[in-house]
Enzyme design. Structure first.
Site, PDB file in Angstrom:
ATOM      1  CB  SER A 133      -0.970   0.108   1.288  1.00 31.49           C
ATOM      2  OG  SER A 133      -1.572  -1.072   1.139  1.00 31.49           O
ATOM      3  CG  PHE A 159       2.042 -10.142  -3.460  1.00 27.43           C
ATOM      4  CD1 PHE A 159       2.094 -11.639  -3.204  1.00 27.43           C
ATOM      5  CD2 PHE A 159       1.651  -9.430  -2.393  1.00 27.43           C
ATOM      6  CE1 PHE A 159       2.217 -11.915  -1.598  1.00 27.43           C
ATOM      7  CE2 PHE A 159       1.636  -9.503  -1.116  1.00 27.43           C
ATOM      8  CZ  PHE A 159       1.923 -10.800  -0.824  1.00 27.43           C
ATOM      9  CB  ILE A 160       4.839  -9.787 -10.021  1.00 27.60           C
ATOM     10  CG1 ILE A 160       5.418  -8.655  -9.162  1.00 27.60           C
ATOM     11  CG2 ILE A 160       4.720  -8.900 -11.338  1.00 27.60           C
ATOM     12  CD1 ILE A 160       4.757  -7.309  -8.691  1.00 27.60           C
ATOM     13  NE  ARG A 249      -6.398   2.052  -7.703  1.00 26.74           N
ATOM     14  CZ  ARG A 249      -5.590   2.928  -7.510  1.00 26.74           C
ATOM     15  NH1 ARG A 249      -5.744   4.304  -7.462  1.00 26.74           N
ATOM     16  NH2 ARG A 249      -4.353   2.513  -6.918  1.00 26.74           N
ATOM     17  NE  ARG A 274     -32.130 -28.015  -2.669  1.00 22.09           N
ATOM     18  CZ  ARG A 274     -31.547 -29.343  -2.833  1.00 22.09           C
ATOM     19  NH1 ARG A 274     -31.697 -29.957  -3.827  1.00 22.09           N
ATOM     20  NH2 ARG A 274     -31.243 -29.696  -1.630  1.00 22.09           N
ATOM     21  CB  ILE A 344     -29.138 -18.677  -2.538  1.00 24.90           C
ATOM     22  CG1 ILE A 344     -29.383 -17.431  -1.847  1.00 24.90           C
ATOM     23  CG2 ILE A 344     -30.233 -19.147  -3.649  1.00 24.90           C
ATOM     24  CD1 ILE A 344     -29.549 -16.135  -2.852  1.00 24.90           C
ATOM     25  N   GLY A 346     -26.805 -23.491  -0.989  1.00 29.19           N
ATOM     26  CA  GLY A 346     -26.546 -24.175   0.099  1.00 29.19           C
ATOM     27  C   GLY A 346     -25.511 -25.064   0.002  1.00 29.19           C
ATOM     28  CD  GLU A 370      -4.320  -3.023  -9.995  1.00 27.67           C
ATOM     29  OE1 GLU A 370      -3.553  -2.353  -9.863  1.00 27.67           O
ATOM     30  OE2 GLU A 370      -4.167  -4.658 -10.464  1.00 27.67           O
TER      31      GLU A 370
HETATM   32  C1  LIG Z   1      -3.226 -12.227  -6.340  1.00 23.92           C
HETATM   33  C2  LIG Z   1      -2.749 -10.836  -6.199  1.00 23.92           C
HETATM   34  C3  LIG Z   1      -2.435 -10.362  -7.436  1.00 23.92           C
HETATM   35  C4  LIG Z   1      -1.570  -9.151  -7.536  1.00 23.92           C
HETATM   36  N1  LIG Z   1      -1.001  -8.680  -8.473  1.00 23.92           N
HETATM   37  C5  LIG Z   1      -0.019  -7.668  -8.658  1.00 23.92           C
HETATM   38  C6  LIG Z   1       0.370  -7.118  -9.810  1.00 23.92           C
HETATM   39  O1  LIG Z   1       0.338  -7.743 -10.861  1.00 23.92           O
HETATM   40  N2  LIG Z   1       1.497  -6.366  -9.520  1.00 23.92           N
HETATM   41  C7  LIG Z   1       1.484  -5.521  -8.338  1.00 23.92           C
HETATM   42  O2  LIG Z   1       2.529  -4.434  -8.447  1.00 23.92           O
HETATM   43  N3  LIG Z   1       1.115  -5.776  -7.117  1.00 23.92           N
HETATM   44  C8  LIG Z   1       0.277  -6.926  -7.212  1.00 23.92           C
HETATM   45  N4  LIG Z   1      -0.379  -7.334  -6.160  1.00 23.92           N
HETATM   46  C9  LIG Z   1      -0.268  -6.609  -4.956  1.00 23.92           C
HETATM   47  C10 LIG Z   1      -1.352  -6.026  -4.095  1.00 23.92           C
HETATM   48  O3  LIG Z   1      -1.394  -4.786  -5.108  1.00 23.92           O
HETATM   49  C11 LIG Z   1      -0.990  -5.668  -2.884  1.00 23.92           C
HETATM   50  O4  LIG Z   1      -1.193  -6.696  -2.006  1.00 23.92           O
HETATM   51  C12 LIG Z   1      -1.681  -4.429  -2.144  1.00 23.92           C
HETATM   52  O5  LIG Z   1      -1.418  -3.221  -2.689  1.00 23.92           O
HETATM   53  C13 LIG Z   1      -1.480  -4.369  -0.711  1.00 23.92           C
HETATM   54  O6  LIG Z   1      -0.225  -4.496  -0.262  1.00 23.92           O
HETATM   55  P1  LIG Z   1       0.257  -5.313   0.662  1.00 23.92           P
HETATM   56  O7  LIG Z   1      -0.123  -6.842   0.446  1.00 23.92           O
HETATM   57  O8  LIG Z   1       1.850  -5.143   1.085  1.00 23.92           O
HETATM   58  O9  LIG Z   1      -0.481  -4.982   2.337  1.00 23.92           O
HETATM   59  P2  LIG Z   1       0.016  -4.037   3.131  1.00 23.92           P
HETATM   60  O10 LIG Z   1       0.244  -2.497   2.414  1.00 23.92           O
HETATM   61  O11 LIG Z   1       1.008  -4.248   4.145  1.00 23.92           O
HETATM   62  O12 LIG Z   1      -1.495  -3.822   3.875  1.00 23.92           O
HETATM   63  C14 LIG Z   1      -1.795  -4.733   5.029  1.00 23.92           C
HETATM   64  C15 LIG Z   1      -2.999  -4.139   5.707  1.00 23.92           C
HETATM   65  O13 LIG Z   1      -2.887  -2.695   6.267  1.00 23.92           O
HETATM   66  C16 LIG Z   1      -3.810  -2.111   5.759  1.00 23.92           C
HETATM   67  N5  LIG Z   1      -3.229  -0.542   5.459  1.00 23.92           N
HETATM   68  C17 LIG Z   1      -2.057  -0.369   5.183  1.00 23.92           C
HETATM   69  N6  LIG Z   1      -1.974   0.927   5.082  1.00 23.92           N
HETATM   70  C18 LIG Z   1      -3.034   1.525   5.759  1.00 23.92           C
HETATM   71  C19 LIG Z   1      -3.515   2.852   5.891  1.00 23.92           C
HETATM   72  N7  LIG Z   1      -2.773   3.880   5.532  1.00 23.92           N
HETATM   73  N8  LIG Z   1      -4.747   2.877   6.523  1.00 23.92           N
HETATM   74  C20 LIG Z   1      -5.583   1.854   6.649  1.00 23.92           C
HETATM   75  N9  LIG Z   1      -5.085   0.704   6.565  1.00 23.92           N
HETATM   76  C21 LIG Z   1      -3.898   0.487   5.952  1.00 23.92           C
HETATM   77  C22 LIG Z   1      -4.220  -2.341   4.386  1.00 23.92           C
HETATM   78  O14 LIG Z   1      -5.382  -2.017   3.844  1.00 23.92           O
HETATM   79  C23 LIG Z   1      -4.066  -3.998   4.546  1.00 23.92           C
HETATM   80  O15 LIG Z   1      -5.454  -4.434   5.252  1.00 23.92           O
HETATM   81  C24 LIG Z   1      -1.118  -8.564  -6.052  1.00 23.92           C
HETATM   82  C25 LIG Z   1      -1.709  -8.918  -4.884  1.00 23.92           C
HETATM   83  C26 LIG Z   1      -2.283 -10.166  -4.844  1.00 23.92           C
HETATM   84  C27 LIG Z   1      -3.046 -10.854  -3.715  1.00 23.92           C
END
Ligand SMILES: Cc1cc2nc3c(=O)[nH]c(=O)nc-3n(C[C@H](O)[C@H](O)[C@H](O)COP(=O)(O)OP(=O)(O)OC[C@H]3O[C@@H](n4cnc5c(N)ncnc54)[C@H](O)[C@@H]3O)c2cc1C
Length: 389
Positions: A133, A159-160, A249, A274, A344, A346, A370
């Site tokens: 994030s 996570f790419i 997005r 059903r 729904i 079940g 995203e």
């Molecule tokens: C299946 C999958 C595919 C993905 N594909 C890609 C991709 O192609 N390219 C890419 O670059 N990334 C990709 N991602 C990464 C994805 O964008 C990140 O997982 C996401 O942005 C969250 O980052 P993080 O997992 O590091 O969680 P963190 O940033 O560590 O967050 C952990 C928790 O803390 C919360 N949090 C963090 N900061 C705050 C704040 N300021 N206020 C409130 N809550 C907060 C978050 O909402 C979350 O609940 C993918 C992820 C998954 C699961």
């Protein structure tokens, strides 16, 4: 104000629906799910019919429509395919950074092969093990340093999506480690065929859903790419990424609406046939109100997505607040609707063959990719409240 789609948009919607219903075969999708395979054949067919390049300019092999028309395709593919629909409809992913911020030579080199499908899928490499994030507070661990005519890239990405089979990837790198704030030292750099590059290691995660798309860990070690692969301006990569994500997005929002709609339709059909206690289960108010809630949420989510698509096509950008709304809310709706669809159906809802449990697992990722729900609510709240002391 006109809430109706144009005749052309209805035709695109119909074509996408017919394609999805004919090609997103249940057994094929089951095979992708169980064997974690990427739908290369399906993607090729979708490209041949112009669905992937629908909102790319005609000069680069696209159909020259807008984000609204792309949203209709995402929605219809999601409705039949759930996450498989999303894998197909969003596999152009980071190529949109090249479209929006690249130079003419890059657009000519990369975009026709995106529209034809030859370069698909395209990876977007932003997240790092320590930075998801929050890409702004500290410098990125992935660096790109100039050496002769090249950049040399080192560091981890995590996570790419798509990296294992990508035609190319766009990698967010720290090019100025001294920049303050650090995000003013980010750059977006194209890496061709990541899986074939010496110095890049790609390993797959095992995950809950969205199994038709591999999610990978990438490690870059002394990876050399020509400096001409810089997309946009050096040290402006953060802004190029944010601009692209505001647009992208809306596509994820549309995939979410489609997935929700698909789960809803399965639940509706089941409720009509059903029987329990000598009655159709749809006659129980508890079930019929679930369906009413599901339909209302889907309609609200769809309207936000369409408004965002419409705004982008009219103004060339989406208001970040609306983009965040068009992402988090439809994603939440997709999870809630798929969850109720399981209820729904079940016990049948819990079984892979009835698809709603897969739609639920697939939908859950829409809330994470995203930007998470919390991060989007932060964006919306910031816009509403301004800076409070
Ligand atoms: C299946 C999958 C595919 C993905 N594909 C890609 C991709 O192609 N390219 C890419 O670059 N990334 C990709 N991602 C990464 C994805 O964008 C990140 O997982 C996401 O942005 C969250 O980052 P993080 O997992 O590091 O969680 P963190 O940033 O560590 O967050 C952990 C928790 O803390 C919360 N949090 C963090 N900061 C705050 C704040 N300021 N206020 C409130 N809550 C907060 C978050 O909402 C979350 O609940 C993918 C992820 C998954 C699961």
């Amino acid at each position: 104000m006109d809430f109706g789609l144009s005749k052309e948009q209805r035709d695109i919607q119909k074509a996408a629906r017919e394609f999805a219903e004919a090609e997103f075969d249940k057994d094929y999708m089951l095979d992708l799910e169980l064997n974690h395979k990427f739908p290369h054949e399906l993607l090729k067919k979708a490209c041949d019919l112009g669905f992937l390049g629908i909102d790319f300019p005609e000069e680069y092999g696209g159909a020259g429509y807008g984000l609204m028309e792309k949203a209709l395709v995402c929605e219809e593919f999601g409705r039949v395919g759930g996450g498989v629909g999303t894998t197909v409809s969003t596999s152009h992913f980071a190529s949109k950074i090249v479209l929006r911020s690249g130079n003419e030579a890059q657009k000519k080199k990369y975009l026709p092969s995106v529209c034809s499908g030859e370069s698909l899928p395209v990876a977007g490499c932003f997240t790092e093990p320590d930075r998801g994030s929050d890409l702004v507070t500290f410098p990125l661990s992935t660096t790109a340093v100039k050496d002769g005519a090249d950049y040399v890239i080192n560091g981890p990405k995590t996570f790419i999506s798509f990296a294992d089979v990508a035609g190319f990837g766009v990698v967010l790198c720290q090019t100025d480690p001294e920049a303050k704030p650090p995000y003013r030292g980010h750059s977006t750099i194209i890496v061709d065929k990541p899986s074939e590059q010496p110095g890049i290691t790609i390993t797959d995660f095992v995950k809950m859903g969205w199994k038709s798309c591999a999610t990978t860990q990438m490690s870059f070690s002394e990876v050399r790419v020509p400096q001409e692969n810089l997309v946009g301006e050096e040290n402006r990569g953060f802004y190029h990424t944010i601009n692209f994500l505001d647009e992208f997005r809306v596509e994820i929002g549309a995939c979410s609406v489609g997935t929700a709609q698909g789960a809803f339709e399965k639940a509706l059909a089941y409720a009509k046939t059903r029987e329990a206690f000598g009655r159709k289960i749809g006659t129980f108010q508890a079930i019929s109100h679930k369906l009413a809630d599901m339909a209302t949420k889907i309609e609200s989510a769809r309207l936000i997505v369409y408004k965002a698509g419409w705004q982008f096509d009219k103004e060339g950008k989406v208001d970040p607040k609306l983009s965040s709304m068009a992402k988090w809310y439809p994603a939440r709706v997709a999870v809630e609707v798929a969850d109720e669809a399981i209820e729904i159906l079940g016990g049948h809802g819990y079984m892979l063959e009835n698809e709603v449990e897969r739609f639920y697992r697939d939908a859950r990722v829409y809330e994470l990719i995203e930007g998470t729900r919390e991060i989007h609510k932060n964006t919306i709240a910031r816009s509403l409240l301004g800076k409070l002391e």
